[in-house]
Design a protein around this motif. Structure first.
Motif, PDB file in Angstrom:
ATOM      1  N   GLU A  52      84.191  82.518  -6.954  1.00 56.88           N
ATOM      2  CA  GLU A  52      83.398  83.695  -7.304  1.00 56.88           C
ATOM      3  C   GLU A  52      81.912  83.469  -7.036  1.00 56.88           C
ATOM      4  N   HIS A  53      81.426  82.261  -7.320  1.00 58.64           N
ATOM      5  CA  HIS A  53      80.002  81.964  -7.155  1.00 58.64           C
ATOM      6  C   HIS A  53      79.756  81.056  -5.944  1.00 58.64           C
ATOM      7  N   ALA A  54      80.611  81.157  -4.935  1.00 61.33           N
ATOM      8  CA  ALA A  54      80.494  80.269  -3.773  1.00 61.33           C
ATOM      9  C   ALA A  54      79.106  80.252  -3.142  1.00 61.33           C
ATOM     10  N   PRO A  55      78.425  81.400  -2.959  1.00 63.70           N
ATOM     11  CA  PRO A  55      77.092  81.351  -2.332  1.00 63.70           C
ATOM     12  C   PRO A  55      76.050  80.638  -3.187  1.00 63.70           C
ATOM     13  N   GLU A  56      76.337  80.427  -4.451  1.00 64.54           N
ATOM     14  CA  GLU A  56      75.360  79.813  -5.361  1.00 64.54           C
ATOM     15  C   GLU A  56      75.673  78.346  -5.647  1.00 64.54           C
ATOM     16  N   ILE A  57      76.732  77.809  -5.016  1.00 68.57           N
ATOM     17  CA  ILE A  57      77.153  76.433  -5.288  1.00 68.57           C
ATOM     18  C   ILE A  57      76.660  75.514  -4.169  1.00 68.57           C
ATOM     19  N   TYR A  58      76.117  74.374  -4.558  1.00 66.69           N
ATOM     20  CA  TYR A  58      75.618  73.369  -3.620  1.00 66.69           C
ATOM     21  C   TYR A  58      76.150  72.007  -4.047  1.00 66.69           C
ATOM     22  N   ARG A  59      76.068  71.067  -3.147  1.00 67.67           N
ATOM     23  CA  ARG A  59      76.396  69.687  -3.508  1.00 67.67           C
ATOM     24  C   ARG A  59      75.271  68.769  -3.068  1.00 67.67           C
ATOM     25  N   VAL A  60      75.200  67.622  -3.707  1.00 72.73           N
ATOM     26  CA  VAL A  60      74.133  66.658  -3.448  1.00 72.73           C
ATOM     27  C   VAL A  60      74.622  65.660  -2.400  1.00 72.73           C
ATOM     28  N   LEU A  61      73.851  65.504  -1.339  1.00 75.47           N
ATOM     29  CA  LEU A  61      74.097  64.460  -0.349  1.00 75.47           C
ATOM     30  C   LEU A  61      73.088  63.346  -0.599  1.00 75.47           C
ATOM     31  N   GLN A  62      73.556  62.104  -0.541  1.00 68.93           N
ATOM     32  CA  GLN A  62      72.678  60.975  -0.844  1.00 68.93           C
ATOM     33  C   GLN A  62      72.728  59.944   0.288  1.00 68.93           C
ATOM     34  N   TYR A 230      78.089  68.340  -7.711  1.00 68.23           N
ATOM     35  CA  TYR A 230      77.970  69.745  -7.340  1.00 68.23           C
ATOM     36  C   TYR A 230      77.166  70.473  -8.421  1.00 68.23           C
ATOM     37  N   PHE A 231      76.434  71.490  -8.015  1.00 72.57           N
ATOM     38  CA  PHE A 231      75.683  72.265  -9.000  1.00 72.57           C
ATOM     39  C   PHE A 231      75.642  73.734  -8.588  1.00 72.57           C
ATOM     40  N   ARG A 232      75.338  74.576  -9.578  1.00 71.95           N
ATOM     41  CA  ARG A 232      75.297  76.021  -9.358  1.00 71.95           C
ATOM     42  C   ARG A 232      73.925  76.563  -9.739  1.00 71.95           C
ATOM     43  N   LEU A 233      73.416  77.456  -8.883  1.00 73.20           N
ATOM     44  CA  LEU A 233      72.112  78.094  -9.116  1.00 73.20           C
ATOM     45  C   LEU A 233      72.302  79.577  -9.442  1.00 73.20           C
ATOM     46  N   ASN A 253      62.477  59.520 -10.692  1.00 72.48           N
ATOM     47  CA  ASN A 253      63.739  59.069 -11.282  1.00 72.48           C
ATOM     48  C   ASN A 253      64.295  57.767 -10.721  1.00 72.48           C
ATOM     49  N   VAL A 254      63.934  57.414  -9.497  1.00 74.52           N
ATOM     50  CA  VAL A 254      64.556  56.267  -8.839  1.00 74.52           C
ATOM     51  C   VAL A 254      63.542  55.148  -8.678  1.00 74.52           C
ATOM     52  N   GLU A 255      63.894  53.974  -9.151  1.00 74.07           N
ATOM     53  CA  GLU A 255      63.010  52.822  -9.018  1.00 74.07           C
ATOM     54  C   GLU A 255      62.816  52.479  -7.544  1.00 74.07           C
ATOM     55  N   ASN A 256      61.565  52.360  -7.146  1.00 66.03           N
ATOM     56  CA  ASN A 256      61.207  52.081  -5.750  1.00 66.03           C
ATOM     57  C   ASN A 256      61.733  53.150  -4.794  1.00 66.03           C
ATOM     58  N   GLY A 257      62.047  54.340  -5.323  1.00 67.24           N
ATOM     59  CA  GLY A 257      62.582  55.399  -4.470  1.00 67.24           C
ATOM     60  C   GLY A 257      61.581  55.920  -3.469  1.00 67.24           C
ATOM     61  N   ALA A 258      60.296  55.755  -3.752  1.00 70.13           N
ATOM     62  CA  ALA A 258      59.263  56.282  -2.869  1.00 70.13           C
ATOM     63  C   ALA A 258      59.274  55.619  -1.500  1.00 70.13           C
ATOM     64  N   ASN A 259      59.831  54.389  -1.380  1.00 64.73           N
ATOM     65  CA  ASN A 259      59.819  53.725  -0.069  1.00 64.73           C
ATOM     66  C   ASN A 259      60.936  54.216   0.845  1.00 64.73           C
ATOM     67  N   GLY A 260      61.760  55.136   0.353  1.00 69.88           N
ATOM     68  CA  GLY A 260      62.746  55.770   1.219  1.00 69.88           C
ATOM     69  C   GLY A 260      64.116  55.141   1.226  1.00 69.88           C
ATOM     70  N   TRP A 261      64.335  54.062   0.424  1.00 69.53           N
ATOM     71  CA  TRP A 261      65.674  53.444   0.459  1.00 69.53           C
ATOM     72  C   TRP A 261      66.727  54.401  -0.099  1.00 69.53           C
ATOM     73  N   TYR A 262      66.293  55.260  -1.030  1.00 67.62           N
ATOM     74  CA  TYR A 262      67.182  56.289  -1.564  1.00 67.62           C
ATOM     75  C   TYR A 262      66.637  57.658  -1.168  1.00 67.62           C
ATOM     76  N   ALA A 263      67.512  58.497  -0.647  1.00 66.25           N
ATOM     77  CA  ALA A 263      67.108  59.854  -0.277  1.00 66.25           C
ATOM     78  C   ALA A 263      68.248  60.796  -0.613  1.00 66.25           C
ATOM     79  N   MET A 264      67.911  62.042  -0.810  1.00 62.30           N
ATOM     80  CA  MET A 264      68.964  63.016  -1.074  1.00 62.30           C
ATOM     81  C   MET A 264      68.563  64.373  -0.510  1.00 62.30           C
ATOM     82  N   THR A 265      69.544  65.238  -0.349  1.00 64.42           N
ATOM     83  CA  THR A 265      69.322  66.609   0.082  1.00 64.42           C
ATOM     84  C   THR A 265      70.437  67.455  -0.497  1.00 64.42           C
ATOM     85  N   PHE A 266      70.337  68.768  -0.315  1.00 64.14           N
ATOM     86  CA  PHE A 266      71.326  69.684  -0.851  1.00 64.14           C
ATOM     87  C   PHE A 266      72.082  70.355   0.297  1.00 64.14           C
TER      88      PHE A 266
END
Length: 804
Positions: A52-62, A230-233, A253-266
């Protein structure tokens, strides 16, 4: 007047039964193929759209990468992301983004031995899930409260099929299942089966609180990977604005995340099946390239069917020329003649559409089995019926326009005097249409050759390990089995057909984890990476026949091997900076609490399908509790007898666990099921395209021979042989096929080159693939034309010249 059109059209169709049958066959087969391909594409595009809410559902890629000690890493490429990620990202999302309404997480599938009464089965597709699952996804709960079903500790929600498996018609809600002979789960809900058009599928959900009880520490680790998020907006939320704040989210939120070792997108839920390029998917993914290919084939088939219709209609122009002349002489207007011929065309088109629907209904079960898709069943055909009839009307009008205008434009005086000649422009048009038909046919034949070659290449490619006669027993990591694993291996190995035995957590082609692994690089610095991980025993490498690139494999002769050594593959050695595998031998490592040195490098072997390049892999001696499978190398022979005897041994030494086995080559080949299905369907539709094109060629051959019937009679009177006349009539058409080949070969070469680029291990395009398609096209055309040419050449000249 309209009734008169229909009556005359019907009489004309019945009077020319052969032409009518050919026309209906060509259009019906073309429409049927187009309809079936449309259902296939419709199914591919429908994945996950039922929510029902398919257009509003996203998932996190890491993305988890090796940090750069000198500079910040650039943003990851799309293929560097993976769907499988860490647990703390879920709660952090909801805390940081006020726009996020609900967040849910799944773990990867787990294997459990479930028992209820006298029913006991090993289930391998049950996952842990958060309580917000039913707030995001539209799976209907048949019993239980969706707000609380996944909140309760030791609660499990079963699909309808799984509930029926254990409880039959009895109410499942509140029932208790015993798990792995150690703890119990209470059924807190029964849900509908997850639809087939989902990018992931599970048989049951255990509450995440249950998992949290077993391993609470991992829910705070940003480097531990075992969750899909997964999350819903709210509707209308701009996802781009959320993505713009990701760098700040990571920094906070992520220790040393600023150096790019951890990244995410939706990623939108709607992109998960067809458009995602991320790794470690929770289920099957489709191929957008295949959708485009099948869509193109559908257009080709429909185009060829329409061309056939036009060619076969104009082939009858000489026969109906006198009819048109007489009707014009007695006062018929051109507009009425056009209406008459268009009526015939539309009637033929509608009859073909009805035949196409009947044919589609007949072959739909076969196509569904071949494709592995439901395609909506007969209900889908009902939904598309209005569109099919509309398309039939449009096709009838468009395909009938040219023949109607040509036939209605004959001059009665010339026709009735026998001086009618087809226009040069009409001849060129018909020949051009045949060139188009065979260009498409040759391109599809060449494409079929490439597709078959690529499939054979993937199935016959050297995998770097032995997969034949390898019997894999899955016991789900049963702790009782692991405690006496060596004794069980010994009991099975004593069977005369068993040549070797090994235990491991994973086997090639199956699920495997990744492991945070720190290794000493050539400069002496310890650098981190996340290679895939195989946890194995001492016998794994020799049993699977994996070759060493450098160093040695594990050996019981070295006491330190169980705790202080590690093997890598060549790709992992390169990951840590060693192009020569021998140079990494003796280098220090640290992995999951174990420290020691690298003692060996195995040659790269394909532990995944050939759709992916061989990725870095660490092979470590497994702790007892990590083993899941026993692999037996058995000799070729009476497999049924061997398996029955091995099962008897298993039931004696492992009475608490069912004997579940697969042959490794069969299970590994399942990864190519989609490729096999695509190849089969593509080949069938390519063959049907050629069949329809041959009908068109037959129509043009008929037209040509009818035009030259008196010439043929004169040539025979003057001594020409049947073979000579047949060759004369066939040569014109063979020239058209050669022209078609000159057009099709470069076009298909380009198209198939682009298609092959999607495979990391691919066959090289060879001239013979395209030459074969051209030769086959010439043979098919020659046979098709020769049937009519020889028949015309064998007609008595008395019959062909009697009107002179």
């Amino acid at each position: 007047m309209l009734k008169n059109y229909f009556v005359i059209a019907w009489r004309s169709l019945l009077r020319n039964k052969v032409y009518t049958a050919i026309n209906i066959t060509g259009l019906a087969v073309g429409l049927c193929c187009c309809l079936l391909i449309t259902l296939y594409i419709r199914e591919e595009l429908s994945y996950d759209r039922y929510h029902e809410h398919a257009p509003e559902i996203y998932r996190v890629l890491q993305s988890f990468r090796q940090p750069n000690k000198e500079a910040k890493l650039p943003p990851p490429a799309p293929e560097e992301y993976q769907v499988w990620g860490c647990a703390p990202v879920g709660p952090a999302l909801q805390e940081y983004y006020p726009e996020v309404q609900h967040v849910t997480q799944f773990t990867s599938p787990n294997t459990f031995l479930l028992e209820h009464g006298d029913k006991r089965f090993q289930e391998s597709n049950i996952t842990f899930a958060d309580s917000a699952t039913f707030d995001i996804f539209s799976w209907k709960l048949l019993s239980g409260n969706p707000a609380t079903a996944l909140k309760e500790l030791n609660g499990i929600v079963l699909t309808k099929s799984l509930a029926h498996k254990y409880f039959g018609e009895e109410e499942a809600l509140g029932q208790v299942l015993r798990v792995d002979n150690s703890f119990q789960l209470t059924v807190t809900g029964v849900m509908e089966d997850i639809p087939a058009n989902s990018h992931f599928s599970f048989d049951g959900f255990i509450s995440m609180n249950t998992f949290r009880k077993f391993r609470p520490e991992i829910f705070g680790w940003w480097g531990y990977v075992d969750f899909y998020t997964y999350f819903r907006l709210p509707g209308g939320t701009d996802i781009n604005k959320l993505e713009a704040r990701i760098p700040d989210f990571v920094t906070r939120n992520v220790e040393n995340g600023a150096n790019g070792w951890y990244a995410m997108t939706f990623e939108p839920l709607s992109d998960a099946y067809l458009y995602s390029r991320a790794g470690r998917q929770p289920g099957v993914t489709g191929s957008l390239a295949n959708v485009y290919i099948f869509g193109s084939v559908a257009v080709f088939i429909l185009l060829i069917a329409c061309i056939n219709f036009m060619n076969l209609s104009t082939a009858r122009s000489l026969e109906r020329a006198k009819e048109v002349g007489v009707r014009k002489t007695v006062g018929a207007l051109r507009s009425s003649l056009v209406s008459q011929f268009l009526t015939e065309s539309v009637i033929l088109s509608f009859i073909s559409a009805v035949c196409a629907l009947a044919l589609a209904l007949l072959v739909l079960p076969f196509v569904q089995e071949l494709s592995g898709k439901t395609l909506g069943g007969s209900e889908a055909l009902k939904h598309v019926l209005p569109w099919v009839l509309f398309a039939a009307g449009v096709i009838g009008l468009l395909a009938g326009c040219y023949p109607a205008l040509v036939l209605s434009g004959f001059r009665p005086a010339s026709v009735l005097k026998g001086k009618f000649k087809a226009s040069t422009s009409g001849v060129l048009l018909r020949k051009g249409l045949v060139v188009v038909q065979f260009s498409l046919s040759i391109a599809l034949m060449a494409g079929t050759a490439v597709v078959l070659s690529q499939l054979d290449h993937m199935q016959s490619h050297d995998l770097g390990f032995k997969q034949d006669q390898m019997l894999v027993i899955d016991y789900g990591g049963d702790s009782e089995v692991n405690k006496k694993i060596e004794a069980i291996k010994g009991a099975l190995s004593r069977h005369p057909a068993v040549k070797a035995a090994t235990a491991s957590r994973a086997v090639p082609g199956n699920f495997f984890p990744n492991a945070h692994t720190v290794v000493e690089d050539p400069t002496g610095e310890m650098i981190a990476g996340g290679p895939s991980l195989y946890e194995i025993d001492f016998d794994f490498v020799p049993t699977y026949g994996i070759e060493m690139a450098a160093g040695r494999t594990y050996s019981r002769d070295f006491l330190v091997d169980s705790t202080q050594t590690m093997l890598l593959n060549e790709a992992a050695a390169k990951l840590y900076g060693y192009s020569n595998p021998a140079d990494i031998i003796g280098k220090k490592f640290s992995q999951w609490g174990r420290e020691g040195v690298v003692v060996g490098v195995v040659k790269d072997f394909h532990y995944q399908s050939l759709h992916r390049k061989v990725e870095p892999l660490a092979l470590r001696l497994a702790p007892i509790e990590s083993l899941n499978n026993i692999t037996l190398k058995v000799e070729d022979g009476n497999f049924e007898k061997t398996i029955a005897e091995l099962q008897a041994i298993w039931n004696t030494v492992v009475p608490q666990r069912p004997f579940l086995y697969t042959f490794l080559d069969q299970s590994f080949s399942r990864q190519y099921r989609a490729d096999i299905q695509f190849t089969s369907i593509f080949s069938i539709f390519a063959g049907l395209t050629i069949f329809i094109a041959c009908l068109g060629l037959f129509g043009l051959a008929t037209y040509a021979t009818e035009q030259r019937v008196k010439e043929i009679g004169i040539r025979k009177v003057l001594g020409a042989s049947v073979a000579g006349i047949a060759g004369m009539l066939s040569s014109d058409f063979l020239r058209l096929v050669v022209v078609a080949m000159l057009i099709a070969v470069p076009a298909s070469w380009w198209a198939m080159s682009r298609w092959l680029e999607t495979f990391p291990y691919r066959v090289s395009l060879s001239w013979w693939m395209f030459a074969l398609a051209g030769v086959l096209a010439i043979i098919i055309a020659l046979v098709t034309v020769s049937v009519k040419a020889i028949r015309a050449a064998r007609v008595s000249p008395v019959s062909s010249l009697r009107s002179e």
